[in-house]
Scaffold this motif. Structure first.
Motif, PDB file in Angstrom:
ATOM      1  N   GLY A  54       0.789  -1.234   0.000  1.00  0.00           N
ATOM      2  CA  GLY A  54       0.000   0.000   0.000  1.00  0.00           C
ATOM      3  C   GLY A  54       0.812   1.271   0.000  1.00  0.00           C
ATOM      4  N   GLN A  55       2.154   1.182   0.003  1.00  0.00           N
ATOM      5  CA  GLN A  55       2.960   2.400  -0.012  1.00  0.00           C
ATOM      6  C   GLN A  55       2.985   2.994  -1.433  1.00  0.00           C
ATOM      7  OE1 GLN A  55       4.285  -0.481   1.885  1.00  0.00           O
ATOM      8  NE2 GLN A  55       2.998   0.617   3.331  1.00  0.00           N
ATOM      9  N   GLN A  56       2.981   4.316  -1.505  1.00  0.00           N
ATOM     10  CA  GLN A  56       2.909   4.982  -2.797  1.00  0.00           C
ATOM     11  C   GLN A  56       4.289   5.253  -3.406  1.00  0.00           C
ATOM     12  OE1 GLN A  56      -0.186   5.459  -4.212  1.00  0.00           O
ATOM     13  NE2 GLN A  56      -0.742   4.254  -2.403  1.00  0.00           N
ATOM     14  N   SER A  57       5.353   5.175  -2.605  1.00  0.00           N
ATOM     15  CA  SER A  57       6.705   5.428  -3.110  1.00  0.00           C
ATOM     16  C   SER A  57       7.703   4.627  -2.289  1.00  0.00           C
ATOM     17  CB  SER A  57       7.051   6.919  -3.034  1.00  0.00           C
ATOM     18  OG  SER A  57       7.131   7.336  -1.679  1.00  0.00           O
ATOM     19  N   VAL A  58       8.895   4.449  -2.874  1.00  0.00           N
ATOM     20  CA  VAL A  58       9.956   3.730  -2.157  1.00  0.00           C
ATOM     21  C   VAL A  58      10.365   4.508  -0.912  1.00  0.00           C
ATOM     22  CG1 VAL A  58      12.336   2.896  -2.308  1.00  0.00           C
ATOM     23  CG2 VAL A  58      10.804   2.636  -4.260  1.00  0.00           C
ATOM     24  N   GLU A  59      10.373   5.847  -1.007  1.00  0.00           N
ATOM     25  CA  GLU A  59      10.748   6.683   0.137  1.00  0.00           C
ATOM     26  C   GLU A  59       9.757   6.500   1.279  1.00  0.00           C
ATOM     27  OE1 GLU A  59      13.063   8.740   2.395  1.00  0.00           O
ATOM     28  OE2 GLU A  59      13.609   8.335   0.312  1.00  0.00           O
TER      29      GLU A  59
END
Length: 816
Positions: free
Chosen positions: A289-294
């Motif tokens: 569910g994370q939108q970016s690697v950061e």
């Protein structure tokens, strides 16, 4: 359009390009040492040198963005956090905050924000429930991201989903979990309804789940968490502890695959509630569910370091550099003049060969700055201490080579042969002295906290670059000079004539002198007690003046405060908040009233008053808060452990490379130097503070480097020379005396200028370094070598030890 240099520098930031560049340089490096063909060695070394210089130059461009300064040099942001009490799950009432809760919050926040030890951040406890955090060099636009990291509790929980919550019913045929959450249905004992927000095809929707009140697993069961990306999906992989694995098995063993669900909560918010596809689950799982690697990296970092108590940011300030622009300029000028004098000395003393040494030193400096920029490490006072040490070691390596070159030319060897032999004979001493320092640096980084890690990082980069420049770069330059017939002959000044002093005969006198000085130092510490430690170690108070739109120069305030007789040396800092400018003074407990009274008399801005309720009160308000030690008991313990392990590492290495007698001599001399340097500073009336930690680490590096060079010459004499061991040891010490004096003098000049023209903090640092240099030079000759002789005579003789050591016939003889 971007300038070519900026375009190249931006391309360098690409991880793949950086990896390929580093790999190519490494291949060239191994090729250089693998080949025995002189022309090929010269050409490969040339390409390797140019490639390294280009890579480091591009890494530095533009310097204002790539070279990160510590808070003492460039300022940064300050956050005041209030640690909140935990809530009892059974009574739903707050649990009173303890000192352990505050310490845990401090430790976790340090780990989150400074995982690699590169930012030189500072976290101190203030009051009974607050943390003061100072983070250097971050831009205003990045400050909000830091705020998010600070406030994220990262309380991870896995809870079983009650499938009854999906039962439809009621007026709108909604599921039971939604009706309970909205108060349209009674609560079910042991379960709570949660909102579950998720995205599907870029459309956000809110679902509801009914979860057990009891968490089956928590963040304490997480052993490791790391971000991953696969087939376009970004997620965090979780690795559980052994206890966590057992809990996961117990949770899932009775579940039905493709029907039962587990919810993953972070800070009481449902992240995901996936269906269990197989049972039982074990040690590993993932959170999607994370939108970016950061975002995934931030979540993983927070999960590895979960806060047991929530925190709330109650104040954020922009702070000015502790040293101020004027002070930094003075210090840089003093350091620059010192280095210029060193460069002139090398040119005058070694003449034509000095040009080669200076080129090597310039490339060494370029590599240090390039390495710091490439890996985004922070420059601070302890880091600068590491740089001074490595520059000194780079000069020392050149002096070692050139003094060997002088001996070979005096023996009648041709120039080409003399240069080759000088590098071959100096290599083992340079290698051993650098490796011992590298062992210390690695252990300091592994065990130490922020400040010590900052020193260790700079030292590692500096050691690698100094060895590269002194051994490889200068050797390549000499090869070109020989091949192009640029050097017909070399001549050096000979100000330090050969000596024949019986140093070992003075061992008893040196033991008496050292013993008396150590006893005096211990006595001074005993008499002064806590007064021998600064506010960094003991804690104290923070006096804050709310200046608003007014202004005071922190450097002028610092000079004024020096006139006040205080129990502890105060530290002055200028800050900015949303209400305007502030002036903060960290001082000893009980010193704040005296400092406030003095400053209100000394500065008209602070002397202004106004009438409130018939009383005259200052226009500029002042507040006093208790502050814990920034270098508290944990720091002291970590420092002692790091230093102890460093000494043990050196002991083991010298035992393997030389013999135990040498290891014992080096150990005693190093311990002697650190204890005596700190003791003399206290005897002179100063207080040990953060800056002295960096100085002591620098002294330890110089001391062991000097000692190893002498040991290497002693070992060489014992393997090749005839005669009594005592005579051979004295000859070896006399042979290295010119190198010892020259190296000490070149460093003393730079440090002395910093002590004369630098700021108060840098003067403290430079004075301790000067003391340490003198003590270290003395101990290498009059302490280390006599201890070696004394111990070896008890064990059958030093010559036998050297000749039977496992590496005596297989020393490192890699020819650069």
């Amino acid at each position: 359009m971007y300038p070519p240099t900026l375009l190249a520098a931006s391309l360098l930031k690409d991880p793949m390009l950086l990896f390929i560049s580093g790999l190519a340089l490494m291949v060239l490096f191994f090729w250089y040492f693998a080949t025995d063909i002189e022309v090929r060695k010269r050409n490969v070394g040339t390409i390797l040198t140019i490639g390294t210089c280009v890579l480091c130059t591009l890494a530095i461009i533009p310097p204002k963005e790539t070279l990160k300064g510590g808070i003492d040099l460039v300022g940064g942001f300050s956050y005041t956090l209030q640690v909140q009490p935990k809530i009892d799950e059974n009574t739903n009432k707050p649990i009173p905050l303890t000192s352990d809760d505050l310490k845990q919050a401090r430790s976790i926040i340090e780990k989150r924000l400074n995982a690699l030890g590169t930012s030189e951040m500072e976290v101190v406890e203030t009051g009974s429930d607050k943390l003061l955090i100072q983070i250097p060099g971050i831009a205003a636009e990045d400050a909000e991201g830091v705020r998010t990291q600070l406030e994220k509790v990262a309380k991870l929980e896995l809870r079983k989903v009650n499938l009854e919550g999906f039962t439809q019913g009621g007026p709108n045929n909604t599921i039971l979990a939604e009706r309970i959450k909205k108060g349209e249905a009674p609560r079910i004992p042991g379960y709570t309804a949660y909102e579950y927000k998720r995205k599907h095809d870029d459309i956000e929707r809110t679902d509801y789940v009914l979860l057990s009140n009891r968490a089956a697993l928590t963040g304490k069961d997480v052993q490791e968490a790391w971000p991953q990306q696969d087939a376009g999906k970004i997620f965090v992989s979780i690795n559980l502890t052994t206890a966590g694995e057992d809990k996961m098995i117990n949770l899932t063993k009775d579940m039905t695959p493709h029907r039962d669900c587990i919810a993953v909560l972070m800070d009481n918010e449902v992240l995901t509630a996936p269906v269990v596809n197989s049972v039982p689950l074990g040690k590993n799982f993932m959170i999607e569910g994370q939108q970016s690697v950061e975002e995934a990296r931030s979540l993983a970092n927070a999960m590895k370091n979960p806060l047991e108590n929530p925190v709330r940011i109650i104040n954020k300030r922009e702070i000015s550099p502790k040293l101020g622009a004027t002070v930094i300029k003075q210090s840089l000028m003093a350091g620059g003049v010192g280095l210029l004098i060193t460069a002139l000395f090398v040119l005058i003393y070694y003449r034509t060969a000095g040009i080669v040494a200076l080129v090597g030193l310039v490339i060494n400096g370029l590599m240090v700055f390039g390495g710091m920029a490439l890996f985004q490490f922070t420059f601070s006072l302890p880091g600068i201490a590491g740089m001074i040490l490595t520059i000194g070691m780079a000069v020392d390596a050149n002096v070692l080579i050139y003094e060997r070159l002088r001996e070979e030319m005096a023996a009648g060897k041709s120039l080409k042969v003399a240069i080759s032999l000088s590098y071959e004979k100096a290599f083992s001493a340079i290698f051993d002295s650098n490796i011992t320092s590298l062992i210390t640096a690695v252990i300091l980084f592994w065990v130490g906290s922020g400040t010590i890690k900052g020193f260790a990082v700079t030292l590692v980069i500096g050691l690698v670059s100094s060895m590269f420049s002194a051994i490889l770069v200068t050797r390549v330059l000499f090869r070109w000079c020989n091949d192009l017939n640029l050097f017909k002959k070399l001549s050096f000044l000979d100000l330090i004539k050969s000596t024949n002093v019986d140093f070992l005969a003075k061992s008893k006198l040196s033991y008496i002198i050292s013993g008396l000085m150590i006893a005096a130092s211990i006595g001074a510490v005993a008499v002064r007690g806590e007064r021998s430690l600064g506010v960094d170690f003991t804690g104290g108070t923070i006096l804050t003046f709310q200046l608003d739109e007014k202004h005071l120069d922190a450097h002028e305030v610092e000079k004024s405060v020096e006139q006040v007789e205080t129990a502890k040396l105060p530290s002055v800092q200028s800050e900015k908040s949303i209400t305007g400018e502030l002036l903060t003074i960290r001082c000893g407990e009980g010193d704040a009233p005296k400092i406030e009274e003095h400053l209100r008399k000394a500065f008209p801005v602070l002397a202004e008053t106004k009438e409130v309720d018939g009383k005259q009160v200052p226009v500029v308000a002042a507040s006093v808060d208790a502050v814990a030690a920034s270098l508290g008991a944990d720091f002291i313990r970590e420092s002692l452990i790091a230093l102890g392990l460093g000494l043990l590492g050196i002991l083991v290495y010298i035992t393997i490379r030389f013999e135990f007698s040498f290891a014992l001599g080096g150990f005693v001399a190093l311990l002697h130097d650190v204890v005596l340097s700190a003791g003399i500073v206290i005897l002179l009336g100063s207080e040990l503070s953060l800056i002295h930690v960096g100085a002591l680490l620098t002294i330890a590096g110089y001391s062991i480097n000097d000692t190893i060079v002498i040991f290497d010459r002693i070992r060489d004499s014992l393997k090749t020379g005839e005669g009594e061991v005592r005579e051979l040891m004295n000859e070896a010490i006399n042979a290295t005396l010119s190198r010892t004096i020259l190296t000490a003098l070149t460093t003393i000049v730079t440090v002395a200028l910093i002590a004369i023209f630098g700021s108060a903090a840098l003067k403290d640092f430079a004075i301790m370094i000067l003391i340490g240099l003198l003590i270290g030079t003395y101990s290498s000759i009059f302490i280390a070598s006599p201890v070696v002789l004394w111990w070896s005579e008890r064990k059958g003789g030093l010559r036998k030890e050297v000749m039977r050591t496992t590496l005596a016939e297989s020393d490192i003889t890699a020819m650069p």
